[in-house]
Design a protein around this motif. Sequence first.
Motif, PDB file in Angstrom:
ATOM      1  N   MET A   1      23.903  36.986  37.312  1.00 31.39           N
ATOM      2  CA  MET A   1      24.278  38.284  37.196  1.00 31.39           C
ATOM      3  C   MET A   1      24.923  38.490  36.039  1.00 31.39           C
ATOM      4  N   THR A   2      24.208  39.550  35.470  1.00 31.58           N
ATOM      5  CA  THR A   2      24.562  39.701  33.776  1.00 31.58           C
ATOM      6  C   THR A   2      25.794  40.467  33.874  1.00 31.58           C
ATOM      7  N   ARG A   3      26.819  40.066  33.120  1.00 31.88           N
ATOM      8  CA  ARG A   3      28.279  40.968  33.117  1.00 31.88           C
ATOM      9  C   ARG A   3      28.102  41.730  31.850  1.00 31.88           C
ATOM     10  N   LEU A   4      28.282  43.258  32.167  1.00 30.99           N
ATOM     11  CA  LEU A   4      28.475  44.101  31.294  1.00 30.99           C
ATOM     12  C   LEU A   4      29.594  43.987  30.258  1.00 30.99           C
ATOM     13  N   LYS A   5      29.309  44.424  28.818  1.00 34.77           N
ATOM     14  CA  LYS A   5      30.239  44.218  27.783  1.00 34.77           C
ATOM     15  C   LYS A   5      30.754  45.606  27.898  1.00 34.77           C
ATOM     16  N   VAL A  58      36.755  51.860  42.944  1.00 32.61           N
ATOM     17  CA  VAL A  58      37.839  51.022  43.005  1.00 32.61           C
ATOM     18  C   VAL A  58      37.594  49.852  42.065  1.00 32.61           C
ATOM     19  N   PRO A  59      38.438  49.697  41.008  1.00 32.74           N
ATOM     20  CA  PRO A  59      38.754  48.517  40.292  1.00 32.74           C
ATOM     21  C   PRO A  59      38.727  47.127  40.761  1.00 32.74           C
ATOM     22  N   ILE A  60      37.987  46.195  40.450  1.00 38.37           N
ATOM     23  CA  ILE A  60      38.347  44.710  41.102  1.00 38.37           C
ATOM     24  C   ILE A  60      38.711  44.131  40.060  1.00 38.37           C
ATOM     25  N   GLN A  64      36.214  37.315  36.791  1.00 38.69           N
ATOM     26  CA  GLN A  64      36.597  37.607  35.286  1.00 38.69           C
ATOM     27  C   GLN A  64      37.156  38.974  35.072  1.00 38.69           C
ATOM     28  N   GLY A  65      37.596  39.863  36.220  1.00 38.61           N
ATOM     29  CA  GLY A  65      38.417  41.006  36.209  1.00 38.61           C
ATOM     30  C   GLY A  65      37.698  42.232  35.633  1.00 38.61           C
ATOM     31  N   ILE A  66      38.699  43.084  35.334  1.00 35.56           N
ATOM     32  CA  ILE A  66      38.157  44.409  35.061  1.00 35.56           C
ATOM     33  C   ILE A  66      37.453  44.423  33.648  1.00 35.56           C
ATOM     34  N   ILE A  67      36.573  45.102  33.723  1.00 36.73           N
ATOM     35  CA  ILE A  67      35.627  45.500  32.150  1.00 36.73           C
ATOM     36  C   ILE A  67      36.234  47.130  32.076  1.00 36.73           C
ATOM     37  N   THR A  68      37.031  47.149  30.800  1.00 37.36           N
ATOM     38  CA  THR A  68      37.529  48.325  30.498  1.00 37.36           C
ATOM     39  C   THR A  68      36.451  49.311  30.394  1.00 37.36           C
ATOM     40  N   GLY A  69      36.614  50.392  31.102  1.00 30.57           N
ATOM     41  CA  GLY A  69      35.565  51.326  31.009  1.00 30.57           C
ATOM     42  C   GLY A  69      34.550  51.592  31.977  1.00 30.57           C
ATOM     43  N   PHE A  70      34.620  50.369  32.954  1.00 27.29           N
ATOM     44  CA  PHE A  70      33.297  50.272  33.750  1.00 27.29           C
ATOM     45  C   PHE A  70      33.692  51.455  34.955  1.00 27.29           C
ATOM     46  N   SER A  71      34.788  51.393  35.525  1.00 30.08           N
ATOM     47  CA  SER A  71      34.897  52.473  36.488  1.00 30.08           C
ATOM     48  C   SER A  71      34.839  53.947  36.154  1.00 30.08           C
ATOM     49  N   THR A  72      35.279  54.029  35.039  1.00 26.99           N
ATOM     50  CA  THR A  72      35.313  55.455  34.462  1.00 26.99           C
ATOM     51  C   THR A  72      33.735  55.893  34.021  1.00 26.99           C
ATOM     52  N   ALA A 110      32.819  46.443  42.299  1.00 32.87           N
ATOM     53  CA  ALA A 110      31.871  45.435  41.722  1.00 32.87           C
ATOM     54  C   ALA A 110      32.872  44.191  41.409  1.00 32.87           C
ATOM     55  N   ASP A 111      32.466  43.193  41.834  1.00 29.52           N
ATOM     56  CA  ASP A 111      33.165  41.966  41.242  1.00 29.52           C
ATOM     57  C   ASP A 111      32.146  41.120  40.549  1.00 29.52           C
ATOM     58  N   ASP A 112      32.148  39.864  40.236  1.00 34.52           N
ATOM     59  CA  ASP A 112      31.429  39.035  39.618  1.00 34.52           C
ATOM     60  C   ASP A 112      29.822  38.802  40.336  1.00 34.52           C
ATOM     61  N   ARG A 114      28.509  41.013  43.033  1.00 33.83           N
ATOM     62  CA  ARG A 114      27.791  42.390  43.373  1.00 33.83           C
ATOM     63  C   ARG A 114      28.594  43.282  43.170  1.00 33.83           C
ATOM     64  N   PHE A 115      27.689  44.410  43.215  1.00 32.20           N
ATOM     65  CA  PHE A 115      28.172  45.799  42.666  1.00 32.20           C
ATOM     66  C   PHE A 115      27.553  46.758  43.783  1.00 32.20           C
ATOM     67  N   VAL A 116      28.566  47.205  44.628  1.00 28.81           N
ATOM     68  CA  VAL A 116      27.825  48.053  45.818  1.00 28.81           C
ATOM     69  C   VAL A 116      28.369  49.166  45.905  1.00 28.81           C
ATOM     70  N   ASP A 127      23.151  48.077  47.232  1.00 24.49           N
ATOM     71  CA  ASP A 127      23.426  46.969  46.338  1.00 24.49           C
ATOM     72  C   ASP A 127      22.998  47.582  45.120  1.00 24.49           C
ATOM     73  N   ASN A 128      23.379  47.322  43.922  1.00 23.94           N
ATOM     74  CA  ASN A 128      23.142  47.920  42.734  1.00 23.94           C
ATOM     75  C   ASN A 128      21.796  47.386  41.954  1.00 23.94           C
ATOM     76  N   ALA A 129      21.777  46.086  42.306  1.00 29.42           N
ATOM     77  CA  ALA A 129      20.515  45.395  41.809  1.00 29.42           C
ATOM     78  C   ALA A 129      19.099  45.905  42.465  1.00 29.42           C
ATOM     79  N   ALA A 239      12.962  49.016  31.346  1.00 27.84           N
ATOM     80  CA  ALA A 239      13.971  47.885  30.813  1.00 27.84           C
ATOM     81  C   ALA A 239      15.309  47.919  31.430  1.00 27.84           C
ATOM     82  N   PRO A 240      15.554  47.559  32.780  1.00 26.54           N
ATOM     83  CA  PRO A 240      16.791  47.574  33.118  1.00 26.54           C
ATOM     84  C   PRO A 240      17.489  46.433  32.731  1.00 26.54           C
ATOM     85  N   GLY A 241      16.804  45.567  32.236  1.00 25.34           N
ATOM     86  CA  GLY A 241      17.649  44.070  31.825  1.00 25.34           C
ATOM     87  C   GLY A 241      18.626  44.352  30.688  1.00 25.34           C
TER      88      GLY A 241
HETATM   89  O1  2YG Z   1      36.021  46.747  38.514  1.00 30.99           O
HETATM   90  C1  2YG Z   1      35.516  46.032  37.416  1.00 30.99           C
HETATM   91  O2  2YG Z   1      36.058  46.666  36.341  1.00 30.99           O
HETATM   92  C2  2YG Z   1      34.811  44.729  37.251  1.00 30.99           C
HETATM   93  N1  2YG Z   1      35.375  43.875  38.272  1.00 30.99           N
HETATM   94  C3  2YG Z   1      33.530  45.153  37.255  1.00 30.99           C
HETATM   95  C4  2YG Z   1      32.470  43.784  37.035  1.00 30.99           C
HETATM   96  C5  2YG Z   1      31.095  44.209  37.192  1.00 30.99           C
HETATM   97  C6  2YG Z   1      30.343  42.748  36.861  1.00 30.99           C
HETATM   98  N2  2YG Z   1      28.664  42.999  37.190  1.00 30.99           N
HETATM   99  C7  2YG Z   1      28.208  43.816  36.037  1.00 30.99           C
HETATM  100  O3  2YG Z   1      28.707  43.880  34.770  1.00 30.99           O
HETATM  101  C8  2YG Z   1      26.806  44.190  36.197  1.00 30.99           C
HETATM  102  N3  2YG Z   1      26.059  43.400  37.069  1.00 30.99           N
HETATM  103  C9  2YG Z   1      26.672  45.613  36.432  1.00 30.99           C
HETATM  104  C10 2YG Z   1      25.551  46.331  36.839  1.00 30.99           C
HETATM  105  C11 2YG Z   1      24.600  46.196  35.731  1.00 30.99           C
HETATM  106  C12 2YG Z   1      23.405  46.934  35.783  1.00 30.99           C
HETATM  107  N4  2YG Z   1      22.362  46.688  35.040  1.00 30.99           N
END
Ligand code: 2YG
Length: 277
Positions: A1-5, A58-60, A64-72, A110-112, A114-116, A127-129, A239-241
């Motif tokens: 599962m790729t973790r966004l930056k 809901v931030p989770i 690896q914890g919260i990704i700044t800006g993900f929830s917003t 989303a945690d590490d 699944r993103f649901v 599921d996001n995937a 390209a979703p990757g």
């Molecule tokens: O709540 C938060 O901020 C974090 N727990 C979010 C973590 C998300 C981890 N997953 C990803 O970064 C991706 N799989 C999200 C979906 C990418 C779609 N191309």
Amino acid sequence: MTRLKVADIKDIEKQLPQYDDELVRKTGTNLRGIACFAVGVGEEEIFHNIAAVPAAVVPITAGQGIITGFSTAVKAILEFIGFKVFVTKLADAAGTAEAFERGSRLIFMADDNRFVALNIKRCLVVDNAAATGKGFAAALELMSGGVAGERVLVLGCGPVGFSVVESIIRFGARVSVYDIVPGYSLALREKIEAQLKTRIKIEKDLKRVLSEVRLIVDATNAAGIIPEEVISPRTYIAAPGMPLGLTPAAVEKIAGRLLHDPLQLGVAAMAIEAIKL
Ligand code: 2YG
């Protein structure tokens, strides 16, 4: 599962209007329209549902914890397609309770692993995937003018790639798949044959197959695997990757026939899938 930056998502909110224009230019419809097409619902029938289903993000903090800006970013995408949505003040269990207490019917988290999207009333998990695969397959169908009878190459046999293959088969294409791990492409082929009674082709030579096909979905987390040489005037790539699999020269050459985003299409497809009747 790729973790966004953080860098992948920091500009999403402010660029949504121009991204929507780009989608209209490339596919003939906008973000909400592609999501509805991907899920198989009419925009008019879904419109009142969108307004009737308040959502929360809901931030989770797990893993690896919260990704700044993900929830917003998720909130901004949902608002852009018409949802009433808020990001809970608290995270995890407290945040989930807050979402319930404030009347949310649709909860994104989303945690590490699944993103649901959870539709509370219908006990439905989206599921996001899976939704991302549907969204990008639909975008390729619209952008290319139709894949029926065409050969489509799907790179990456993970959960997104599997969902892409399902949708692309439904659009009537002949599917070839490639994964750097042979076991993954074998497993995907077996699952597709069992579920859709359809044969797909497993490619072993990436270089050769890239030079043969013009419709490609890159669902890998590999950068730079699609070079400029394989791009022709009739090449279309969804390209979703993450990160993007095309080299910078390939991006330059393919111009308006490439669709790529880190979150937008997948989140929009998740939300529509979660509220469709
Ligand atoms: O709540 C938060 O901020 C974090 N727990 C979010 C973590 C998300 C981890 N997953 C990803 O970064 C991706 N799989 C999200 C979906 C990418 C779609 N191309």
